[in-house]
Design a protein around this motif. Structure first.
Motif, PDB file in Angstrom:
ATOM      1  N   PRO A   1      -4.713   0.287   0.412  1.00 54.42           N
ATOM      2  CA  PRO A   1      -5.405   1.496   0.341  1.00 54.42           C
ATOM      3  C   PRO A   1      -5.183   2.252  -0.849  1.00 54.42           C
ATOM      4  O   PRO A   1      -4.168   3.240  -0.908  1.00 54.42           O
ATOM      5  CB  PRO A   1      -5.012   2.214   1.672  1.00 54.42           C
ATOM      6  CG  PRO A   1      -3.806   1.763   1.771  1.00 54.42           C
ATOM      7  CD  PRO A   1      -3.456   0.197   1.360  1.00 54.42           C
TER       8      PRO A   1
ATOM      9  N   ASP B   1     -11.961   3.497   3.206  1.00 50.40           N
ATOM     10  CA  ASP B   1     -11.034   2.707   3.551  1.00 50.40           C
ATOM     11  C   ASP B   1     -10.441   3.180   5.094  1.00 50.40           C
ATOM     12  O   ASP B   1     -10.101   2.373   5.793  1.00 50.40           O
ATOM     13  CB  ASP B   1      -9.951   2.825   2.479  1.00 50.40           C
ATOM     14  CG  ASP B   1      -9.910   1.753   1.298  1.00 50.40           C
ATOM     15  OD1 ASP B   1     -10.891   0.897   1.536  1.00 50.40           O
ATOM     16  OD2 ASP B   1      -9.300   1.679   0.502  1.00 50.40           O
TER      17      ASP B   1
ATOM     18  N   ALA C   1     -10.785   1.031   8.346  1.00 46.45           N
ATOM     19  CA  ALA C   1      -9.228   0.597   9.055  1.00 46.45           C
ATOM     20  C   ALA C   1      -9.229   1.170  10.419  1.00 46.45           C
ATOM     21  O   ALA C   1      -8.713   0.370  11.170  1.00 46.45           O
ATOM     22  CB  ALA C   1      -8.377   0.979   8.231  1.00 46.45           C
TER      23      ALA C   1
ATOM     24  N   SER D   1      -7.041  -5.372   8.181  1.00 41.25           N
ATOM     25  CA  SER D   1      -8.102  -4.605   7.393  1.00 41.25           C
ATOM     26  C   SER D   1      -8.134  -4.941   5.828  1.00 41.25           C
ATOM     27  O   SER D   1      -7.012  -5.279   5.161  1.00 41.25           O
ATOM     28  CB  SER D   1      -7.750  -3.131   7.556  1.00 41.25           C
ATOM     29  OG  SER D   1      -8.047  -2.788   8.984  1.00 41.25           O
TER      30      SER D   1
ATOM     31  N   PHE E   1      -9.196  -3.540   2.059  1.00 34.55           N
ATOM     32  CA  PHE E   1      -9.520  -2.110   1.403  1.00 34.55           C
ATOM     33  C   PHE E   1     -10.398  -2.359  -0.008  1.00 34.55           C
ATOM     34  O   PHE E   1      -9.910  -3.371  -0.598  1.00 34.55           O
ATOM     35  CB  PHE E   1      -8.221  -1.405   1.041  1.00 34.55           C
ATOM     36  CG  PHE E   1      -7.403  -1.140   2.389  1.00 34.55           C
ATOM     37  CD1 PHE E   1      -7.521  -0.080   3.258  1.00 34.55           C
ATOM     38  CD2 PHE E   1      -6.450  -2.024   3.058  1.00 34.55           C
ATOM     39  CE1 PHE E   1      -6.867  -0.027   4.362  1.00 34.55           C
ATOM     40  CE2 PHE E   1      -5.938  -1.930   3.926  1.00 34.55           C
ATOM     41  CZ  PHE E   1      -6.070  -0.785   4.728  1.00 34.55           C
TER      42      PHE E   1
END
Length: 264
Positions: free
Chosen positions: A204, A242, A246, A259, A261
């Motif tokens: 992220p 992001d 997530a 997740s 990003f």
């Protein structure tokens, strides 16, 4: 056309993250003369204008750098010296430190003076066990002036910083890892640094930038100042795609959800 003493390349990971690599590549010594400093400054300017999602700084040759070409200091006036240091802070150290992305420095061998000070401006320093580090400006009657002493003091304490600078000795990667200057040692530091850069670049990016802002606030004003900027800095992350994706994936798939990003 002569080969530039440093090169900047960029590429994308399988997940699409933009990784930049700045390489010192001026023979086995990688001396920081005027051309090297100007080339690095130009590369940093490019990165500031178009930030990557991770920056990796590394070197080719037998050394990361054997130091500064002493000709840089010859016949400078007081005003010239002050202007040179100010320019190096403005053009290299502060921009690297303030990039809105993680920065990783890989030291595979001897890392002296300017190169070591650039490393100290990075977020994470990885080193090979055989690497050695030093700020040896005392041999020409100088003190390190690209931010090395103060950044050493932040990582290792003021007593360690004074020792390293005043003695001008070389210190092993293990010693600096014990002091908290080097983050970790790796037999294959090139691979370890690249893997870390990819991992961070796939993460992220906006959250990493917020982390850097909060820590920078602590460095400049202590815990109270960092606390004062944290609500707005972290609050802004709720506008990022992001975080939104997530969180939703976590809620629907659970904590084991993986997740991805995109840095937005």
């Amino acid at each position: 056309m002569s080969t530039p003493p440093a090169t900047l390349t960029r590429g994308h990971t399988d997940e699409g993250a933009d990784i930049a690599v700045l390489t010192f590549a001026d023979g086995n010594l990688n001396l920081f003369g005027t051309t090297m400093l100007d080339t690095v400054a130009d590369a940093v300017s490019t990165l500031v204008a178009h930030p990557p999602r991770t920056l990796l700084i590394r070197a080719e040759g037998k050394t990361v750098s054997a130091g500064v070409d002493v000709q840089v200091f010859d016949a400078l006036s007081v005003e010239d010296g002050e202007a040179m240091w100010a320019r190096l802070f403005d053009d290299i150290i502060h921009p690297v430190e303030n990039l809105p992305c993680p920065t990783v420095f890989a030291a595979h061998a001897l890392t002296l003076t300017a190169a070591f000070e650039i490393a100290l401006a990075c977020d994470i320093i990885l080193a090979a066990p055989e690497a050695k580090f030093g700020l040896v400006e005392r041999v020409v009657g100088l003190t390190p002036s690209m931010g090395g002493p103060q950044r050493l003091a932040e990582r290792a304490g003021s007593g360690r910083a004074r020792e390293l600078v005043m003695t001008g000795d070389l210190y092993s990667a293990q010693t600096l890892a014990d002091w908290g200057v080097v983050n970790s040692l790796h037999d294959d530091v090139a691979e370890a640094a690249h893997s870390l850069a990819v991992r961070l670049g796939n993460g992220p990016t906006r959250a990493h930038a917020a982390t850097k802002q909060i820590i920078a606030a602590w460095r400049s004003g202590g815990v109270a100042h960092a606390d004062s900027i944290t609500p707005a800095t972290s609050g802004s992350l709720f506008a990022t795609s992001d975080l939104e994706r997530a969180v939703q994936r976590f809620l629907t798939e659970g904590p084991r959800a993986c997740s991805s990003f995109d840095g937005n």
